[in-house]
Design a protein around this motif. Structure first.
Motif, PDB file in Angstrom:
ATOM      1  N   VAL A 126       0.854  -1.190   0.000  1.00 53.85           N
ATOM      2  CA  VAL A 126       0.000   0.000   0.000  1.00 53.85           C
ATOM      3  C   VAL A 126       0.886   1.235   0.000  1.00 53.85           C
TER       4      VAL A 126
ATOM      5  N   HIS B 118       0.486   5.568   0.175  1.00 52.21           N
ATOM      6  CA  HIS B 118      -0.322   6.773   0.321  1.00 52.21           C
ATOM      7  C   HIS B 118       0.554   7.939  -0.107  1.00 52.21           C
TER       8      HIS B 118
ATOM      9  N   PHE C 240       0.569  12.068  -0.646  1.00 57.53           N
ATOM     10  CA  PHE C 240      -0.111  13.330  -0.369  1.00 57.53           C
ATOM     11  C   PHE C 240       0.582  14.395  -1.205  1.00 57.53           C
TER      12      PHE C 240
ATOM     13  N   THR D 251      -8.330   8.124  -5.330  1.00 54.21           N
ATOM     14  CA  THR D 251      -7.898   9.514  -5.219  1.00 54.21           C
ATOM     15  C   THR D 251      -8.945  10.295  -4.449  1.00 54.21           C
TER      16      THR D 251
ATOM     17  N   ALA E 211      -4.841  13.362  -2.297  1.00 57.69           N
ATOM     18  CA  ALA E 211      -4.191  12.149  -1.793  1.00 57.69           C
ATOM     19  C   ALA E 211      -4.495  11.018  -2.760  1.00 57.69           C
TER      20      ALA E 211
ATOM     21  N   MET F  87      -4.078   6.825  -3.015  1.00 54.26           N
ATOM     22  CA  MET F  87      -3.736   5.572  -2.358  1.00 54.26           C
ATOM     23  C   MET F  87      -3.702   4.480  -3.417  1.00 54.26           C
TER      24      MET F  87
ATOM     25  N   SER G 177       4.355  10.912   2.267  1.00 56.32           N
ATOM     26  CA  SER G 177       3.974   9.592   1.772  1.00 56.32           C
ATOM     27  C   SER G 177       4.175   8.548   2.863  1.00 56.32           C
ATOM     28  N   TYR G 178       3.446   7.458   2.703  1.00 56.43           N
ATOM     29  CA  TYR G 178       3.556   6.318   3.616  1.00 56.43           C
ATOM     30  C   TYR G 178       3.497   5.051   2.782  1.00 56.43           C
TER      31      TYR G 178
ATOM     32  N   TRP H  96     -12.891   9.400   2.843  1.00 54.40           N
ATOM     33  CA  TRP H  96     -11.645   8.654   3.037  1.00 54.40           C
ATOM     34  C   TRP H  96     -10.963   9.231   4.264  1.00 54.40           C
TER      35      TRP H  96
ATOM     36  N   PHE I 226      -7.480   8.935   6.799  1.00 52.54           N
ATOM     37  CA  PHE I 226      -6.132   8.379   6.916  1.00 52.54           C
ATOM     38  C   PHE I 226      -5.620   8.639   8.316  1.00 52.54           C
TER      39      PHE I 226
END
Length: 128
Positions: A13, A15, A17, A45, A56, A58, A84-85, A119, A121
């Motif tokens: 995954v 993420h 931003f 999105t 964002a 994902m 980001s993650y 969504w 986060f």
């Protein structure tokens, strides 16, 4: 061809931003998302509220290289990634003994859920 770079269980995954640069090209972003989806990536999105990011993105995929391609395409479309993650879908240690179908829904989620147009986060940082 080499083997996919993938987790042994679950999905990778990412993420992202982002904020647009002046040369942002929405059509390039659409092409990037469509290419990622064609390669098996689930892309979601959302428009962001707040000052840190405007959008964002994902992505979830079995092959993490596809997530890297998505990230690169997002940057080439003129979006600056301001945060980001990267993570993996996983089953909580508290879920032991749950039926396999419930475990699979956590490991391989079908997103977005029907009828859900928001969504959230939560950047959970956990040292392991």
């Amino acid at each position: 061809m080499s083997e996919p770079m993938s987790p042994s269980v679950g999905l990778g995954v990412i993420h992202l931003f982002c904020k647009p640069f002046p040369d942002f090209n929405g059509l390039d972003l659409v092409k990037t998302v469509k290419a990622a989806e064609s390669a098996g990536v689930t892309v979601i999105t959302v428009s962001m509220l707040g000052h840190k990011a405007d959008v964002a993105i994902m992505g979830l995929a079995a092959d993490m290289r596809e997530l890297k391609k998505l990230q690169t395409g997002v940057q080439h479309s003129g979006l600056e990634i301001v945060d980001s993650y990267v993570s993996l879908t996983e089953v909580s240690e508290y879920a032991k003994g749950m039926p396999q179908e419930m475990l699979n829904s956590r490991l391989y989620p079908q997103l977005p859920p029907a009828g859900k147009n928001a969504w959230c986060f939560y950047p959970m940082s956990k040292r392991r």
